[in-house]
Design a protein around this motif. Sequence first.
Motif, PDB file in Angstrom:
ATOM      1  N   ALA A 182       0.760  -1.117   0.081  1.00 13.04           N
ATOM      2  CA  ALA A 182       0.129   0.121  -0.085  1.00 13.04           C
ATOM      3  C   ALA A 182       1.056   1.318  -0.079  1.00 13.04           C
ATOM      4  O   ALA A 182       0.601   2.129  -0.743  1.00 13.04           O
ATOM      5  N   PHE A 183       1.733   1.191   0.784  1.00 10.03           N
ATOM      6  CA  PHE A 183       3.047   2.355   0.770  1.00 10.03           C
ATOM      7  C   PHE A 183       3.644   2.578  -0.304  1.00 10.03           C
ATOM      8  O   PHE A 183       3.814   3.650  -0.889  1.00 10.03           O
ATOM      9  N   ILE A 184       4.124   1.332  -1.083  1.00 17.08           N
ATOM     10  CA  ILE A 184       4.998   1.473  -2.066  1.00 17.08           C
ATOM     11  C   ILE A 184       4.083   2.025  -3.253  1.00 17.08           C
ATOM     12  O   ILE A 184       4.563   2.838  -4.111  1.00 17.08           O
ATOM     13  N   HIS A 185       2.837   1.538  -3.332  1.00 23.36           N
ATOM     14  CA  HIS A 185       2.046   1.975  -4.741  1.00 23.36           C
ATOM     15  C   HIS A 185       1.770   3.552  -4.653  1.00 23.36           C
ATOM     16  O   HIS A 185       2.038   4.056  -5.816  1.00 23.36           O
ATOM     17  N   ILE A 186       1.554   4.080  -3.496  1.00 22.19           N
ATOM     18  CA  ILE A 186       1.261   5.582  -3.491  1.00 22.19           C
ATOM     19  C   ILE A 186       2.625   6.600  -3.361  1.00 22.19           C
ATOM     20  O   ILE A 186       2.324   7.707  -3.330  1.00 22.19           O
ATOM     21  N   ASN A 187       3.561   5.903  -3.118  1.00 22.67           N
ATOM     22  CA  ASN A 187       4.896   6.442  -2.643  1.00 22.67           C
ATOM     23  C   ASN A 187       6.059   5.985  -3.623  1.00 22.67           C
ATOM     24  O   ASN A 187       7.207   5.970  -3.228  1.00 22.67           O
ATOM     25  N   GLU A 188       5.777   5.648  -4.887  1.00 16.20           N
ATOM     26  CA  GLU A 188       6.822   4.806  -5.543  1.00 16.20           C
ATOM     27  C   GLU A 188       7.880   6.013  -5.892  1.00 16.20           C
ATOM     28  O   GLU A 188       9.084   5.609  -5.850  1.00 16.20           O
ATOM     29  N   SER A 189       7.494   7.013  -5.972  1.00 18.06           N
ATOM     30  CA  SER A 189       8.497   8.155  -6.514  1.00 18.06           C
ATOM     31  C   SER A 189       9.340   8.659  -5.433  1.00 18.06           C
ATOM     32  O   SER A 189      10.592   8.894  -5.667  1.00 18.06           O
ATOM     33  N   PHE A 190       8.878   8.569  -4.151  1.00 13.47           N
ATOM     34  CA  PHE A 190       9.777   8.809  -2.980  1.00 13.47           C
ATOM     35  C   PHE A 190      10.710   7.631  -2.873  1.00 13.47           C
ATOM     36  O   PHE A 190      12.017   7.931  -2.549  1.00 13.47           O
ATOM     37  N   ILE A 191      10.259   6.416  -2.949  1.00 10.90           N
ATOM     38  CA  ILE A 191      11.411   5.300  -2.940  1.00 10.90           C
ATOM     39  C   ILE A 191      12.245   5.390  -4.023  1.00 10.90           C
ATOM     40  O   ILE A 191      13.673   5.007  -3.799  1.00 10.90           O
ATOM     41  N   LYS A 192      12.089   5.635  -5.146  1.00 12.76           N
ATOM     42  CA  LYS A 192      12.843   5.606  -6.229  1.00 12.76           C
ATOM     43  C   LYS A 192      13.789   6.526  -6.082  1.00 12.76           C
ATOM     44  O   LYS A 192      15.070   6.579  -6.408  1.00 12.76           O
ATOM     45  N   LYS A 193      13.648   7.600  -5.538  1.00 11.92           N
ATOM     46  CA  LYS A 193      14.498   8.798  -5.568  1.00 11.92           C
ATOM     47  C   LYS A 193      15.435   8.476  -4.312  1.00 11.92           C
ATOM     48  O   LYS A 193      16.794   8.982  -4.416  1.00 11.92           O
ATOM     49  N   ASN A 194      15.099   7.636  -3.436  1.00 11.00           N
ATOM     50  CA  ASN A 194      15.794   7.328  -2.271  1.00 11.00           C
ATOM     51  C   ASN A 194      16.547   5.728  -2.115  1.00 11.00           C
ATOM     52  O   ASN A 194      17.123   5.491  -1.251  1.00 11.00           O
ATOM     53  N   LYS A 195      16.178   5.100  -3.176  1.00 11.50           N
ATOM     54  CA  LYS A 195      16.296   3.786  -3.009  1.00 11.50           C
ATOM     55  C   LYS A 195      18.003   3.139  -2.678  1.00 11.50           C
ATOM     56  O   LYS A 195      18.268   2.124  -2.139  1.00 11.50           O
ATOM     57  N   LYS A 196      18.849   4.260  -3.369  1.00  9.81           N
ATOM     58  CA  LYS A 196      20.235   3.823  -3.257  1.00  9.81           C
ATOM     59  C   LYS A 196      20.834   3.548  -1.619  1.00  9.81           C
ATOM     60  O   LYS A 196      21.432   2.651  -1.341  1.00  9.81           O
ATOM     61  N   SER A 197      19.962   4.574  -0.770  1.00 10.12           N
ATOM     62  CA  SER A 197      20.300   4.434   0.520  1.00 10.12           C
ATOM     63  C   SER A 197      19.328   3.739   1.371  1.00 10.12           C
ATOM     64  O   SER A 197      19.315   4.035   2.658  1.00 10.12           O
ATOM     65  N   PHE A 198      18.542   3.053   0.903  1.00  9.72           N
ATOM     66  CA  PHE A 198      17.261   2.184   1.552  1.00  9.72           C
ATOM     67  C   PHE A 198      18.014   0.868   1.973  1.00  9.72           C
ATOM     68  O   PHE A 198      18.214   0.235   1.126  1.00  9.72           O
ATOM     69  N   LYS A 199      18.292   0.842   3.374  1.00 14.55           N
ATOM     70  CA  LYS A 199      18.986  -0.381   3.553  1.00 14.55           C
ATOM     71  C   LYS A 199      18.152  -1.643   3.840  1.00 14.55           C
ATOM     72  O   LYS A 199      18.616  -2.663   3.901  1.00 14.55           O
ATOM     73  N   GLY A 200      16.679  -1.357   3.628  1.00 13.45           N
ATOM     74  CA  GLY A 200      15.900  -2.521   3.989  1.00 13.45           C
ATOM     75  C   GLY A 200      15.292  -3.000   2.487  1.00 13.45           C
ATOM     76  O   GLY A 200      14.420  -3.859   2.401  1.00 13.45           O
ATOM     77  N   LEU A 201      15.986  -2.622   1.278  1.00 14.92           N
ATOM     78  CA  LEU A 201      15.652  -2.879   0.108  1.00 14.92           C
ATOM     79  C   LEU A 201      16.756  -3.966  -0.648  1.00 14.92           C
ATOM     80  O   LEU A 201      17.945  -3.758  -0.544  1.00 14.92           O
ATOM     81  N   LYS A 202      16.290  -4.888  -1.331  1.00 16.48           N
ATOM     82  CA  LYS A 202      17.243  -5.571  -2.328  1.00 16.48           C
ATOM     83  C   LYS A 202      16.472  -5.685  -3.672  1.00 16.48           C
ATOM     84  O   LYS A 202      15.373  -4.960  -3.823  1.00 16.48           O
ATOM     85  N   LEU A 203      17.157  -6.005  -4.800  1.00 18.45           N
ATOM     86  CA  LEU A 203      16.887  -5.865  -6.067  1.00 18.45           C
ATOM     87  C   LEU A 203      16.191  -4.611  -6.355  1.00 18.45           C
ATOM     88  O   LEU A 203      15.130  -4.437  -6.930  1.00 18.45           O
ATOM     89  N   LYS A 204      16.921  -3.510  -6.150  1.00 16.07           N
ATOM     90  CA  LYS A 204      16.702  -2.218  -6.359  1.00 16.07           C
ATOM     91  C   LYS A 204      16.340  -1.802  -7.645  1.00 16.07           C
ATOM     92  O   LYS A 204      15.342  -0.957  -7.923  1.00 16.07           O
TER      93      LYS A 204
END
Length: 691
Positions: A612-634
């Motif tokens: 639910a969060f990813i769907h409405i905030n995809e641009s926010f995650i894309k912008k910061n995904k490089k430093s998101f420590k909780g993500l893989k397969l970025k």
Amino acid sequence: MKIKNIKAFNYRLLKNFKIDLEDKLSLVIGKNNTGKTSLLSLIEKFLTEKSSFSINDFNLDKQKELKKLETKKSIKIPDDFEFSIQLLFEIKYEDTDSLNNLSSLILNLESEDIVVLGFEYYLNPLQFKYLKTDFEVYKNENKTKNIIDFLCLAISSKYFKMEVRAYEYIGENNLGKSIEVSDKKLISKIINIQSIKAKREVNNSDSNKTDKTLSKLSSDYYESLDNTLEEELTIKKLKKKLEDTDKELDKVYPIVFKEVIDKVSLFGGVKEGESLIKVISTLQGKNILKENTSVVYEYAKTLLPEDYNGLGYLNLFSIIFDLEIRFREFRKERELKEDQIPADINILFIEEPEAHTHPQMQHIFIKKITEILEKEQNGLDVDGKRDSKKSKFNLQSIITTHSSHIVAESNFDDIKYFYKKNKKNDVNSRNLKDLQKEYKEDTNQYQFLKQYLTLNRAELFFADKAILIEGDTERILLPAMMSKLDLEKKYDLPLLSQNISIVEVGAYSHIFEKFIDFINIKYLLITDIDTNKQIKTGEKNKDDDDIMTTKSCPVIDPNVHGTSNQSLKHFIKKDIKELIKLSQNISIKEGSLCVAFQHKEKGYHARSFEDAFIHINESFIKKNKKSFKGLKLKKYFDLEGDEKKDAYVLAEDCIQKKTHFALDIIYHSNKNYTNWEIPAYIKDGLLWIQK
């Protein structure tokens, strides 16, 4: 002999109130303004005469009833009118009890072994006509005033009467014949109440060095020892030492005060030496302790003054001093009289002992205080040995608290929960042990609840509202979401300023249902729709049928079979197709519970918080995904066209740890959390609980 329960009527918020007392300790809890202090105040007004009643002590609903009479021309009270404050003690006695004091109040030897002792402060019907007449005169001179304002200024004894009666007990809420009790000494022989108030003298301010709280208490303690059988020899030794010191000082004082004495002698009269004065020593134990004794404490082999202690220690020490004085009052050892024996029933009331103390000290306090109370009433010393100088006495203790730490360390069955009824001018109490009856079908649930509350969330008892969440992700993000809404909406009562308890319940929210209904608060449950489908395991049963199992799947999967969410199954009881069709959260239980779970938002129906969060905030995650420590397969977030992954896949395949993902969101948030959105189902739920 014990007080079984106390009932109060029409005193402030105690409109129709009852509290059951435990044989030893009753722990009274509840939110602010639920009548805890009023209970003590009412008992003291009737039993100790430390203060008198005023018209403002009457429940507001009763005051309104009286106001209605001021417009009537009749000077007679209507037959159905009653204007009184009442206090009833239901006293249970045993065959082994001494009934010397109570026997004259027992009206029926064949009924249960219960006597009801009642106190009443009421508007005397005979005097009501004088009240009406006096008020009419006052009203003509003060046209905007009403009868309540008049009674605030009037001498209440002119219109009101106080009475004590003993009633025959013939069943719950049913009293029989009664007799008036005019002997006040008899009442004091039956019930003795001592209290340690919440407003204790605790001060360690450098600007007030003369305020030696503990030193003053040492003087009070000495005064409680004076003239007692218990400490007679010890006191005599102290007084003998003071007399010896007096004699020594008498030799020195004439030298110290010679100049003054000689000058006074110059103003002599006719006879020589007529104006002669002497300065002599008259030391008294009480004054010595009050003015010249300091209570100090030792730290690193250095004696430090009492005001170097923290307020928590000063509060604790003052309670201990005060307790010793109260114990002596209970034993009736202030006078050297053989007939001064303890009352049949002794009540010790301690208000909010947790003041200024840290959690660890609160844990220790409630453990130790129960030991102290038990030893004192049985005439034991601190080591638990029989002390021949201490008489035994019957004791029931009431402790009020706002401390979740004290509650967590207490016996569940001792807890009395005060709450407002229907949010009006009326409060009542509940025995927490009665909650067990609600869980009679599954005693394991009740045991789980007790353990969880005492170990983790005793603050629920003091909350105005509650939010039940599943786990760490919501726990981390919910305060940020509440702050974001507060900043956006600017409503009168921000979420973060409200007394809202956030509780992680996992898959056990259904166990908390009866408890939250019991404490009567509004609550929000935030959960996931958790859709699943059935798949073949590849194995066959004995009838050669395929053995099926369930697997999580996106909401849009055409093979959706049901939900694995136990909360939705328990509270909503709708099949998965009906749940998916819902476009808003479900408010049930007459609006006291809202169940919030994912519904369709911006063309997509999420299965969990993460997608639910990813769907409405995809641009926010894309912008910061490089430093998101909780993500893989970025790289999945950069795919476009036919290769583009939906939010369900991104949540399932890319989040390697949910708590890290939640922390990533907080870390990359701007000052006012405006660079991301709250999923609609959570936002709607928070706006519901805010109201």
